[in-house]
Design a protein around this motif. Structure first.
Motif, PDB file in Angstrom:
ATOM      1  N   ARG A  87       0.828  -1.206   0.000  1.00  0.00           N
ATOM      2  CA  ARG A  87       0.000   0.000   0.000  1.00  0.00           C
ATOM      3  C   ARG A  87       0.864   1.258   0.000  1.00  0.00           C
ATOM      4  O   ARG A  87       0.619   2.204  -0.747  1.00  0.00           O
ATOM      5  CB  ARG A  87      -0.936   0.022   1.211  1.00  0.00           C
ATOM      6  CG  ARG A  87      -1.841   1.258   1.248  1.00  0.00           C
ATOM      7  CD  ARG A  87      -2.588   1.391   2.563  1.00  0.00           C
ATOM      8  NE  ARG A  87      -1.752   1.453   3.739  1.00  0.00           N
ATOM      9  CZ  ARG A  87      -1.094   2.559   4.148  1.00  0.00           C
ATOM     10  NH1 ARG A  87      -1.154   3.679   3.470  1.00  0.00           N
ATOM     11  NH2 ARG A  87      -0.367   2.525   5.243  1.00  0.00           N
ATOM     12  N   VAL A  88       1.910   1.267   0.824  1.00  0.00           N
ATOM     13  CA  VAL A  88       2.795   2.434   0.910  1.00  0.00           C
ATOM     14  C   VAL A  88       3.566   2.625  -0.397  1.00  0.00           C
ATOM     15  O   VAL A  88       3.688   3.747  -0.896  1.00  0.00           O
ATOM     16  CB  VAL A  88       3.749   2.312   2.118  1.00  0.00           C
ATOM     17  CG1 VAL A  88       4.837   3.368   2.081  1.00  0.00           C
ATOM     18  CG2 VAL A  88       2.958   2.413   3.416  1.00  0.00           C
ATOM     19  N   VAL A  89       4.055   1.538  -0.983  1.00  0.00           N
ATOM     20  CA  VAL A  89       4.761   1.633  -2.264  1.00  0.00           C
ATOM     21  C   VAL A  89       3.808   2.162  -3.341  1.00  0.00           C
ATOM     22  O   VAL A  89       4.191   3.022  -4.144  1.00  0.00           O
ATOM     23  CB  VAL A  89       5.362   0.272  -2.675  1.00  0.00           C
ATOM     24  CG1 VAL A  89       5.851   0.296  -4.115  1.00  0.00           C
ATOM     25  CG2 VAL A  89       6.499  -0.114  -1.744  1.00  0.00           C
ATOM     26  N   SER A  90       2.577   1.699  -3.340  1.00  0.00           N
ATOM     27  CA  SER A  90       1.584   2.174  -4.313  1.00  0.00           C
ATOM     28  C   SER A  90       1.339   3.665  -4.153  1.00  0.00           C
ATOM     29  O   SER A  90       1.225   4.400  -5.145  1.00  0.00           O
ATOM     30  CB  SER A  90       0.264   1.422  -4.138  1.00  0.00           C
ATOM     31  OG  SER A  90       0.433   0.065  -4.394  1.00  0.00           O
ATOM     32  N   GLU A  91       1.269   4.119  -2.918  1.00  0.00           N
ATOM     33  CA  GLU A  91       1.084   5.543  -2.652  1.00  0.00           C
ATOM     34  C   GLU A  91       2.280   6.350  -3.165  1.00  0.00           C
ATOM     35  O   GLU A  91       2.105   7.415  -3.773  1.00  0.00           O
ATOM     36  CB  GLU A  91       0.901   5.765  -1.151  1.00  0.00           C
ATOM     37  CG  GLU A  91       0.490   7.164  -0.780  1.00  0.00           C
ATOM     38  CD  GLU A  91       0.222   7.312   0.704  1.00  0.00           C
ATOM     39  OE1 GLU A  91       0.499   8.409   1.230  1.00  0.00           O
ATOM     40  OE2 GLU A  91      -0.248   6.357   1.343  1.00  0.00           O
ATOM     41  N   ASN A  92       3.476   5.827  -2.947  1.00  0.00           N
ATOM     42  CA  ASN A  92       4.674   6.504  -3.443  1.00  0.00           C
ATOM     43  C   ASN A  92       4.661   6.605  -4.966  1.00  0.00           C
ATOM     44  O   ASN A  92       4.960   7.656  -5.530  1.00  0.00           O
ATOM     45  CB  ASN A  92       5.944   5.784  -2.979  1.00  0.00           C
ATOM     46  CG  ASN A  92       6.213   5.970  -1.507  1.00  0.00           C
ATOM     47  OD1 ASN A  92       5.730   6.901  -0.879  1.00  0.00           O
ATOM     48  ND2 ASN A  92       6.989   5.070  -0.943  1.00  0.00           N
ATOM     49  N   LEU A  93       4.312   5.507  -5.633  1.00  0.00           N
ATOM     50  CA  LEU A  93       4.267   5.513  -7.092  1.00  0.00           C
ATOM     51  C   LEU A  93       3.203   6.474  -7.615  1.00  0.00           C
ATOM     52  O   LEU A  93       3.438   7.193  -8.591  1.00  0.00           O
ATOM     53  CB  LEU A  93       4.010   4.100  -7.625  1.00  0.00           C
ATOM     54  CG  LEU A  93       5.175   3.121  -7.494  1.00  0.00           C
ATOM     55  CD1 LEU A  93       4.737   1.713  -7.825  1.00  0.00           C
ATOM     56  CD2 LEU A  93       6.333   3.557  -8.372  1.00  0.00           C
ATOM     57  N   ALA A  94       2.058   6.500  -6.961  1.00  0.00           N
ATOM     58  CA  ALA A  94       0.973   7.379  -7.398  1.00  0.00           C
ATOM     59  C   ALA A  94       1.341   8.853  -7.256  1.00  0.00           C
ATOM     60  O   ALA A  94       0.849   9.700  -8.001  1.00  0.00           O
ATOM     61  CB  ALA A  94      -0.295   7.080  -6.613  1.00  0.00           C
ATOM     62  N   ASN A  95       2.212   9.169  -6.307  1.00  0.00           N
ATOM     63  CA  ASN A  95       2.583  10.557  -6.043  1.00  0.00           C
ATOM     64  C   ASN A  95       3.981  10.921  -6.534  1.00  0.00           C
ATOM     65  O   ASN A  95       4.537  11.944  -6.124  1.00  0.00           O
ATOM     66  CB  ASN A  95       2.480  10.831  -4.537  1.00  0.00           C
ATOM     67  CG  ASN A  95       1.050  10.862  -4.084  1.00  0.00           C
ATOM     68  OD1 ASN A  95       0.310  11.775  -4.417  1.00  0.00           O
ATOM     69  ND2 ASN A  95       0.650   9.841  -3.342  1.00  0.00           N
ATOM     70  N   ALA A  96       4.536  10.113  -7.416  1.00  0.00           N
ATOM     71  CA  ALA A  96       5.907  10.320  -7.880  1.00  0.00           C
ATOM     72  C   ALA A  96       6.110  11.635  -8.622  1.00  0.00           C
ATOM     73  O   ALA A  96       7.236  12.103  -8.756  1.00  0.00           O
ATOM     74  CB  ALA A  96       6.347   9.154  -8.761  1.00  0.00           C
ATOM     75  N   GLN A  97       5.037  12.260  -9.079  1.00  0.00           N
ATOM     76  CA  GLN A  97       5.137  13.535  -9.798  1.00  0.00           C
ATOM     77  C   GLN A  97       4.366  14.651  -9.096  1.00  0.00           C
ATOM     78  O   GLN A  97       4.137  15.707  -9.677  1.00  0.00           O
ATOM     79  CB  GLN A  97       4.617  13.367 -11.235  1.00  0.00           C
ATOM     80  CG  GLN A  97       5.439  12.411 -12.076  1.00  0.00           C
ATOM     81  CD  GLN A  97       6.868  12.875 -12.253  1.00  0.00           C
ATOM     82  OE1 GLN A  97       7.132  14.050 -12.480  1.00  0.00           O
ATOM     83  NE2 GLN A  97       7.811  11.947 -12.133  1.00  0.00           N
ATOM     84  N   ALA A  98       3.946  14.412  -7.855  1.00  0.00           N
ATOM     85  CA  ALA A  98       3.125  15.384  -7.123  1.00  0.00           C
ATOM     86  C   ALA A  98       3.988  16.497  -6.538  1.00  0.00           C
ATOM     87  O   ALA A  98       4.676  16.307  -5.549  1.00  0.00           O
ATOM     88  CB  ALA A  98       2.329  14.682  -6.025  1.00  0.00           C
ATOM     89  N   THR A  99       3.928  17.646  -7.152  1.00  0.00           N
ATOM     90  CA  THR A  99       4.702  18.794  -6.696  1.00  0.00           C
ATOM     91  C   THR A  99       3.836  19.677  -5.804  1.00  0.00           C
ATOM     92  O   THR A  99       2.635  19.469  -5.683  1.00  0.00           O
ATOM     93  CB  THR A  99       5.184  19.634  -7.888  1.00  0.00           C
ATOM     94  OG1 THR A  99       4.034  20.120  -8.591  1.00  0.00           O
ATOM     95  CG2 THR A  99       6.054  18.823  -8.827  1.00  0.00           C
ATOM     96  N   GLY A 100       4.460  20.684  -5.225  1.00  0.00           N
ATOM     97  CA  GLY A 100       3.709  21.667  -4.461  1.00  0.00           C
ATOM     98  C   GLY A 100       2.838  22.494  -5.400  1.00  0.00           C
ATOM     99  O   GLY A 100       3.015  22.467  -6.621  1.00  0.00           O
ATOM    100  N   THR A 101       1.909  23.243  -4.835  1.00  0.00           N
ATOM    101  CA  THR A 101       1.010  24.041  -5.673  1.00  0.00           C
ATOM    102  C   THR A 101       1.308  25.531  -5.604  1.00  0.00           C
ATOM    103  O   THR A 101       0.776  26.305  -6.397  1.00  0.00           O
ATOM    104  CB  THR A 101      -0.460  23.803  -5.260  1.00  0.00           C
ATOM    105  OG1 THR A 101      -0.581  24.086  -3.863  1.00  0.00           O
ATOM    106  CG2 THR A 101      -0.870  22.368  -5.541  1.00  0.00           C
ATOM    107  N   THR A 102       2.146  25.932  -4.668  1.00  0.00           N
ATOM    108  CA  THR A 102       2.494  27.349  -4.546  1.00  0.00           C
ATOM    109  C   THR A 102       3.998  27.525  -4.656  1.00  0.00           C
ATOM    110  O   THR A 102       4.768  26.575  -4.482  1.00  0.00           O
ATOM    111  CB  THR A 102       2.017  27.922  -3.192  1.00  0.00           C
ATOM    112  OG1 THR A 102       2.647  27.199  -2.134  1.00  0.00           O
ATOM    113  CG2 THR A 102       0.509  27.835  -3.044  1.00  0.00           C
TER     114      THR A 102
END
Length: 139
Positions: A24-39
């Motif tokens: 589950r944690v690895v899946s979360e990491n993969l899903a957010n691999a391109q998640a940058t800040g918004t500001t």
């Protein structure tokens, strides 16, 4: 002391639970691999890690694996030059998550193999229990 076959089932069950959390944690990491800040200058997603611990189950008379915790990786963020991005700093650099796809895929493969090994252990213990019951019935 508990029956050794039942103990095997509980030990393997604890392993299944630990490895499913890891997946589950690895899946979360993969899903957010391109998640940058918004500001401007905001931090991106930070990679999560799982730590295990060995605990003694006195009733069972055996050691079980448990999740000690889910933490964050303190590795530095990658930076990319992307001046038009909303999270870019004054110099045009954007902080990117500290998630390595290669590392996550290796971790996923290892967790999958461990999960499968525990599942095989459960299948084997159930088969042995079934054979024992059949032997006692046909006495």
């Amino acid at each position: 002391m508990i029956d050794p076959l039942n103990a095997s089932l509980r030990i393997a069950g604890a392993g299944l639970q630990a490895q499913s959390t890891r997946v589950r944690v690895v899946s979360e990491n993969l899903a957010n691999a391109q998640a940058t800040g918004t500001t401007r200058g905001a931090d991106p997603y930070r990679r999560k890690t799982v730590t295990f611990e060995n605990t003694m189950d006195r009733a069972l008379g055996a050691s079980l694996v448990k999740i000690k915790g889910v933490g964050v990786d303190k590795a530095p963020f990658r930076v990319e030059f992307e001046p038009s991005h909303p999270a870019a700093d004054d110099k045009g650099y954007v902080k990117m998550p500290n998630v390595s796809l290669l590392l996550e895929m290796a971790d996923m493969r290892e967790a999958n193999r461990s999960y499968e090994a525990n599942l095989q252990m459960i299948k084997q213990a159930r088969s042995m229990q079934s054979m024992t019951i059949d032997l006692l019935r046909n006495g």
